[in-house]
Design an enzyme around this catalytic site. Structure first.
Site, PDB file in Angstrom:
ATOM      1  N   SER A 104      46.992  91.850 -48.345  1.00 18.57           N
ATOM      2  CA  SER A 104      47.851  90.728 -47.942  1.00 18.57           C
ATOM      3  C   SER A 104      48.141  89.785 -49.097  1.00 18.57           C
ATOM      4  O   SER A 104      49.089  88.988 -49.040  1.00 18.57           O
ATOM      5  CB  SER A 104      47.166  89.938 -46.815  1.00 18.57           C
ATOM      6  OG  SER A 104      45.924  89.421 -47.245  1.00 18.57           O
ATOM      7  N   LYS A 105      47.354  89.852 -50.161  1.00 15.59           N
ATOM      8  CA  LYS A 105      47.515  88.936 -51.285  1.00 15.59           C
ATOM      9  C   LYS A 105      48.798  89.184 -52.071  1.00 15.59           C
ATOM     10  O   LYS A 105      49.225  88.330 -52.852  1.00 15.59           O
ATOM     11  CB  LYS A 105      46.294  89.020 -52.208  1.00 15.59           C
ATOM     12  CG  LYS A 105      44.996  88.584 -51.544  1.00 15.59           C
ATOM     13  CD  LYS A 105      45.038  87.134 -51.072  1.00 15.59           C
ATOM     14  CE  LYS A 105      43.687  86.683 -50.553  1.00 15.59           C
ATOM     15  NZ  LYS A 105      43.698  85.270 -50.111  1.00 15.59           N
ATOM     16  N   ASP A 106      49.422  90.359 -51.885  1.00 20.27           N
ATOM     17  CA  ASP A 106      50.730  90.579 -52.504  1.00 20.27           C
ATOM     18  C   ASP A 106      51.709  89.484 -52.101  1.00 20.27           C
ATOM     19  O   ASP A 106      52.554  89.049 -52.900  1.00 20.27           O
ATOM     20  CB  ASP A 106      51.320  91.925 -52.056  1.00 20.27           C
ATOM     21  CG  ASP A 106      50.681  93.115 -52.748  1.00 20.27           C
ATOM     22  OD1 ASP A 106      49.739  92.919 -53.542  1.00 20.27           O
ATOM     23  OD2 ASP A 106      51.122  94.245 -52.476  1.00 20.27           O
TER      24      ASP A 106
END
Length: 346
Positions: free
Chosen positions: A47-49
């Site tokens: 999710s850090k993208d």
């Protein structure tokens, strides 16, 4: 004239719009309808993208950063990978201060992506000069033309999920979501997603996941920082020994705490029941679903979405390694799973 080739400009075009997958086997004894938002489908496998691309492009828009500059960040691994990936495409140098709790797999991945990595001791206070927070601050002061993302105290962390994860879940469930279960580390994912969902329907319940050894649950309940809650734990990217401003505690209805051991086994269970090879924190999220269910938070009509933050490949030397699991005391004689499943043909 050549026909148009169906291709993306870069991997950055693949960020977001991750699938919602129904969980049937691991939740078969639970009341409700359960769906996983599987963030491992992002190109950087987490999710850090979303926050890496959003924060960097906001910095570009405001003229804060230009090609050739250096991006600095503190990370347990996933944010660092995403920032390194975005930096490659956009032409930035990347320096990462990483917690020593991060798996060797994550650290090797960061180096492979061209980042310079500083591994900092995990079990020191946040204001210790050796902590990854303080190391990142020091590097930012020393390096001219650098930008410190500072995900724990950057409101754009919340905005990234408010503008992407929240709308995606609302649209994918056709507005039928009743509960969101999400882990809280920096707090950006749960806060931004929750903010959007509650604007659409204030009755959506936001259920947070914290770790034993972290201060987030007690702070949510008392609004006081209790340092006595802090002690070492193994889960990466979940919980904190400080209070991030990127966490909006007002949009979270309640927290539960999960153990290192149960989270590890639940991650492995997800692989064996749902075919989802996901990370340690994903195991923590589904373990929390089980615990909330035991507390009768859901009924037959509940539509529960649980966010699974990252991919299992980043934990091969940890939760998916039987030796590591045994060393942590996570296996007993009953739990040891198929110890002789590998047979070598001579």
């Amino acid at each position: 004239m050549r026909e148009e080739i169906q291709a993306y400009t870069s991997v950055l075009d693949l960020i977001g719009n991750t699938p919602l997958i129904e969980l049937k086997k691991i939740t078969k004894n639970l009341k409700g309808n359960f769906f996983a938002k599987v963030e491992a489908f992002n190109p950087g496998h987490s999710s850090k993208d979303r926050i890496a691309l959003y924060i960097i492009e906001e910095a570009e828009r405001k003229g804060i950063i230009k090609p050739g500059d250096t991006i600095i960040e503190t990370t347990s691994g996933n944010t660092g990978f995403s920032i390194a990936m975005v930096s490659i495409i956009k032409g930035y140098e990347c320096i990462l201060a990483v917690s020593s709790k991060s798996s060797p797999d994550k650290i090797d991945m960061l180096r492979t992506m061209g980042a310079k990595v500083y591994v900092c001791p995990a079990n020191v206070s946040a204001d210790d000069p050796r902590s990854y927070y303080e190391v990142a601050k020091r590097l930012h002061k020393e390096i001219k033309g650098s930008v410190y993302i500072n995900q724990y105290f950057n409101e754009l962390n919340i905005d990234a999920h408010y503008n992407s994860t929240g709308p995606e879940i609302w649209n994918q469930t056709k507005g039928q979501i009743t509960h969101l279960v999400a882990c809280s580390g920096t707090g950006g994912t749960i806060s931004g997603t929750a903010k959007y969902l509650k604007e659409q329907n204030p009755d959506v319940k936001i259920l947070g996941v914290d770790a034993f050894g972290s201060v987030l649950k007690s702070f949510h309940e008392t609004r006081e920082f209790d340092k006595d809650e802090i002690y070492p734990y193994r889960i990466e990217g979940l919980g904190k020994n400080l209070i991030p401003s990127a966490t909006d505690f007002d949009v979270i209805d309640e927290f539960t705490k999960v153990t290192d051991q149960e989270s590890a086994h639940t991650a492995r269970e997800l692989a064996k029941t749902e075919g989802l090879f996901v990370g340690y924190t994903s195991g923590a999220a589904v373990q929390a679903v089980k615990q909330f269910s035991e507390e009768n938070k859901f009924d037959e009509n509940s539509v529960v979405v649980v966010i699974l933050p990252d991919h299992g490949s980043r934990y091969m030397s940890k939760i998916y390694n039987d030796t590591w699991m045994e060393e942590q005391g996570f296996f007993d004689s009953v739990q040891l799973e198929n110890p002789k499943k590998i047979e070598y043909v001579k």
